[in-house]
Design an enzyme around this catalytic site. Structure first.
Site, PDB file in Angstrom:
ATOM      1  N   GLU A 137      48.721 -18.528 -36.246  1.00 38.06           N
ATOM      2  CA  GLU A 137      50.057 -18.532 -35.642  1.00 38.06           C
ATOM      3  C   GLU A 137      50.390 -19.848 -34.961  1.00 38.06           C
ATOM      4  O   GLU A 137      51.461 -20.407 -35.164  1.00 38.06           O
ATOM      5  CB  GLU A 137      50.208 -17.390 -34.619  1.00 38.06           C
ATOM      6  CG  GLU A 137      51.574 -17.462 -33.947  1.00 38.06           C
ATOM      7  CD  GLU A 137      51.881 -16.332 -32.969  1.00 38.06           C
ATOM      8  OE1 GLU A 137      51.020 -15.489 -32.708  1.00 38.06           O
ATOM      9  OE2 GLU A 137      53.027 -16.319 -32.481  1.00 38.06           O
ATOM     10  N   ASP A 152      45.379 -14.499 -35.889  1.00 37.77           N
ATOM     11  CA  ASP A 152      46.240 -14.491 -34.709  1.00 37.77           C
ATOM     12  C   ASP A 152      45.317 -14.588 -33.493  1.00 37.77           C
ATOM     13  O   ASP A 152      44.530 -13.676 -33.220  1.00 37.77           O
ATOM     14  CB  ASP A 152      47.069 -13.206 -34.649  1.00 37.77           C
ATOM     15  CG  ASP A 152      48.167 -13.312 -33.603  1.00 37.77           C
ATOM     16  OD1 ASP A 152      48.052 -14.167 -32.701  1.00 37.77           O
ATOM     17  OD2 ASP A 152      49.137 -12.533 -33.692  1.00 37.77           O
ATOM     18  N   ILE A 188      45.809 -14.639 -30.170  1.00 33.97           N
ATOM     19  CA  ILE A 188      46.075 -13.541 -29.226  1.00 33.97           C
ATOM     20  C   ILE A 188      47.242 -12.745 -29.789  1.00 33.97           C
ATOM     21  O   ILE A 188      48.364 -13.251 -29.873  1.00 33.97           O
ATOM     22  CB  ILE A 188      46.442 -14.044 -27.808  1.00 33.97           C
ATOM     23  CG1 ILE A 188      45.323 -14.931 -27.228  1.00 33.97           C
ATOM     24  CG2 ILE A 188      46.704 -12.848 -26.889  1.00 33.97           C
ATOM     25  CD1 ILE A 188      45.598 -15.447 -25.808  1.00 33.97           C
ATOM     26  N   ASP A 189      46.962 -11.538 -30.230  1.00 33.63           N
ATOM     27  CA  ASP A 189      48.056 -10.668 -30.654  1.00 33.63           C
ATOM     28  C   ASP A 189      48.346  -9.740 -29.483  1.00 33.63           C
ATOM     29  O   ASP A 189      47.466  -8.990 -29.049  1.00 33.63           O
ATOM     30  CB  ASP A 189      47.679  -9.886 -31.913  1.00 33.63           C
ATOM     31  CG  ASP A 189      48.893  -9.121 -32.439  1.00 33.63           C
ATOM     32  OD1 ASP A 189      49.977  -9.726 -32.552  1.00 33.63           O
ATOM     33  OD2 ASP A 189      48.756  -7.922 -32.726  1.00 33.63           O
ATOM     34  N   THR A 239      50.609 -11.219 -26.835  1.00 44.48           N
ATOM     35  CA  THR A 239      50.714 -12.219 -25.763  1.00 44.48           C
ATOM     36  C   THR A 239      51.510 -11.687 -24.572  1.00 44.48           C
ATOM     37  O   THR A 239      51.176 -11.964 -23.412  1.00 44.48           O
ATOM     38  CB  THR A 239      51.339 -13.527 -26.310  1.00 44.48           C
ATOM     39  OG1 THR A 239      50.459 -14.053 -27.303  1.00 44.48           O
ATOM     40  CG2 THR A 239      51.520 -14.563 -25.215  1.00 44.48           C
ATOM     41  N   ASP A 273      49.686 -11.304 -38.019  1.00 42.84           N
ATOM     42  CA  ASP A 273      49.782 -10.043 -37.271  1.00 42.84           C
ATOM     43  C   ASP A 273      49.113  -8.903 -38.034  1.00 42.84           C
ATOM     44  O   ASP A 273      48.638  -7.944 -37.426  1.00 42.84           O
ATOM     45  CB  ASP A 273      51.251  -9.627 -37.077  1.00 42.84           C
ATOM     46  CG  ASP A 273      52.030 -10.574 -36.179  1.00 42.84           C
ATOM     47  OD1 ASP A 273      51.468 -11.014 -35.167  1.00 42.84           O
ATOM     48  OD2 ASP A 273      53.197 -10.866 -36.507  1.00 42.84           O
TER      49      ASP A 273
HETATM   50  C1  IPD Z   1      53.645  -9.865 -31.593  1.00 46.44           C
HETATM   51  C2  IPD Z   1      53.037  -8.530 -31.287  1.00 46.44           C
HETATM   52  C3  IPD Z   1      54.120  -7.486 -31.152  1.00 46.44           C
HETATM   53  C4  IPD Z   1      54.961  -7.388 -32.390  1.00 46.44           C
HETATM   54  C5  IPD Z   1      55.504  -8.747 -32.801  1.00 46.44           C
HETATM   55  C6  IPD Z   1      54.386  -9.781 -32.877  1.00 46.44           C
HETATM   56  P1  IPD Z   1      52.242 -11.987 -30.590  1.00 46.44           P
HETATM   57  O1  IPD Z   1      52.636 -10.868 -31.722  1.00 46.44           O
HETATM   58  O2  IPD Z   1      52.168  -8.142 -32.308  1.00 46.44           O
HETATM   59  O3  IPD Z   1      53.587  -6.214 -30.952  1.00 46.44           O
HETATM   60  O4  IPD Z   1      56.024  -6.524 -32.131  1.00 46.44           O
HETATM   61  O5  IPD Z   1      56.116  -8.595 -34.072  1.00 46.44           O
HETATM   62  O6  IPD Z   1      54.939 -11.033 -33.184  1.00 46.44           O
HETATM   63  O7  IPD Z   1      53.407 -12.902 -30.460  1.00 46.44           O
HETATM   64  O8  IPD Z   1      51.892 -11.271 -29.337  1.00 46.44           O
HETATM   65  O9  IPD Z   1      51.091 -12.649 -31.244  1.00 46.44           O
HETATM   66 CA    CA Z   2      50.976 -11.574 -33.317  1.00 48.46          CA
HETATM   67 CA    CA Z   3      49.782 -14.389 -31.267  1.00 50.03          CA
HETATM   68 CA    CA Z   4      53.413 -15.204 -30.554  1.00 49.71          CA
END
Ligand code: IPD
Ligand code: CA
Ligand code: CA
Ligand code: CA
Length: 318
Positions: free
Chosen positions: A76, A96, A98-99, A101, A243
């Protein structure tokens, strides 16, 4: 590049241990961010990023390039800074750092590192680690999906809860997300979908209501929770490959049904198994439904049920 079964089990072990060390960094980052968090915004004020997202990605990317210098990397934060490889036949890590964030920034303990590995354009290894709960989900295509969790000396095979046969969406606990696209028209549409699912509107689900909706704030953890059996389904529009890449492998290996919109219509029309459909579209198509295993998908009735659940979704949402 031709990889052997030994290569795959090495790749899985490598990814698991990398996820654990990345998780350590996420956990220590969390303390720091909650004390004096510098939080930046990407495309708008709800699309957050911290120095820790970048730190973790650099760590993971660096370790991968040391051990597997010839493999490609999609991540990402690299993507955000302009490093945008397209999906090819080369072995490719899809990460990813940190999924979740937003959760990370708020101290809501649902965030993870998600490491996917793509071989011949197919998501093949998935590792998802939530360092706050010390839960490690992993799967290698063809070898099942597992969860390592404190209190159990052996990995648990997913799903860990008995599949209540899901005959209708009205029996389901659904994962949904608000996402970061908050344009009024977009968010209104989503809210309408949620209301249709949760309310007793006569037009959808024959007037029935889903048990409830949950927003975990992490696509990867939505996938692994469906795989585990804690959610019956997860629907989202707007995900990126990092993701979902690891989550796809874990969910499929746990017997879930994973589909993007085009996938569904392809599968519906030609009855093709998911293996034959277009992974580029699934990864980059950015529209997903994951449904936990229907008790008897092997039978005609089971397949009908599954198809109806997906149809119900498409009729109910958007
Ligand atoms: C997000 C999270 C969130 C989802 C978004 C993602 P991030 O990723 O997974 O739950 O609704 O579509 O972009 O930005 O925290 O890596
Ligand atoms: Ca993510
Ligand atoms: Ca992320
Ligand atoms: Ca992000």
């Amino acid at each position: 590049v031709q990889l052997t079964p030994k290569d795959f089990s090495d790749l899985l072990e490598f990814s698991k241990s990398l996820a654990k060390s990345a998780g350590e960094v996420i956990r220590s980052g969390s303390k720091a961010i909650l004390q004096d968090g510098a939080v930046d915004e990407k495309k708008n004020s709800v699309d957050l990023v911290t120095e820790w997202d970048v730190k973790v990605e650099n760590l993971v990317k660096g370790e991968i390039s040391k051990t597997y210098p010839d493999f490609k990397f999609i991540g990402e934060e690299s993507y955000s800074s302009g490093d945008r490889p397209t999906l090819s036949d080369d072995p490719t890590f899809c990460v990813d750092p940190i999924d979740g964030t937003t959760n990370f920034v708020h101290g809501f303990p649902f965030a993870c590192i998600s490491i996917g590995f793509i071989y011949k354009r197919q998501p093949t290894i998935g590792v998802i680690y939530n360092p706050f709960l010390d839960q490690l989900y992993y799967a290698l295509k063809g070898h099942g999906a597992f969860l390592e969790v404190p209190g159990y000396s052996n990995p648990l095979r997913l799903p860990i809860s008995k599949a209540r046969p899901l005959e209708s969406l009205s029996q389901a606990l659904l994962g949904v997300e608000w996402g970061s696209d908050r344009r009024a028209s977009v968010i209104q549409k989503k809210a309408n979908s949620f209301v249709r699912l949760a309310g007793d509107s006569k037009e959808v689900l024959g007037g029935k209501m889903v048990h409830s909706l949950r927003s975990m704030g992490s696509a990867a953890l939505n996938y692994s929770t469906v795989a585990q059996g804690g959610l019956d389904s997860y629907w989202e529009i707007g995900c990126w490959p990092w993701d979902v890449c690891a989550g796809i492998v874990i969910a499929l290996e746990a017997g879930c049904y994973v589909t993007g919109s085009k996938q569904y219509f392809l599968a519906h029309r030609d009855e093709e198994p998911l293996d034959l459909v277009d992974w580029d579209e699934l990864l980059w198509g950015r529209k997903y439904i994951v449904i936990r295993a229907i008790a008897d998908t092997a039978t005609e009735k089971g397949r009908d049920t599954q198809r109806r659940l997906v149809e119900d979704f498409y009729n109910t949402v958007e």
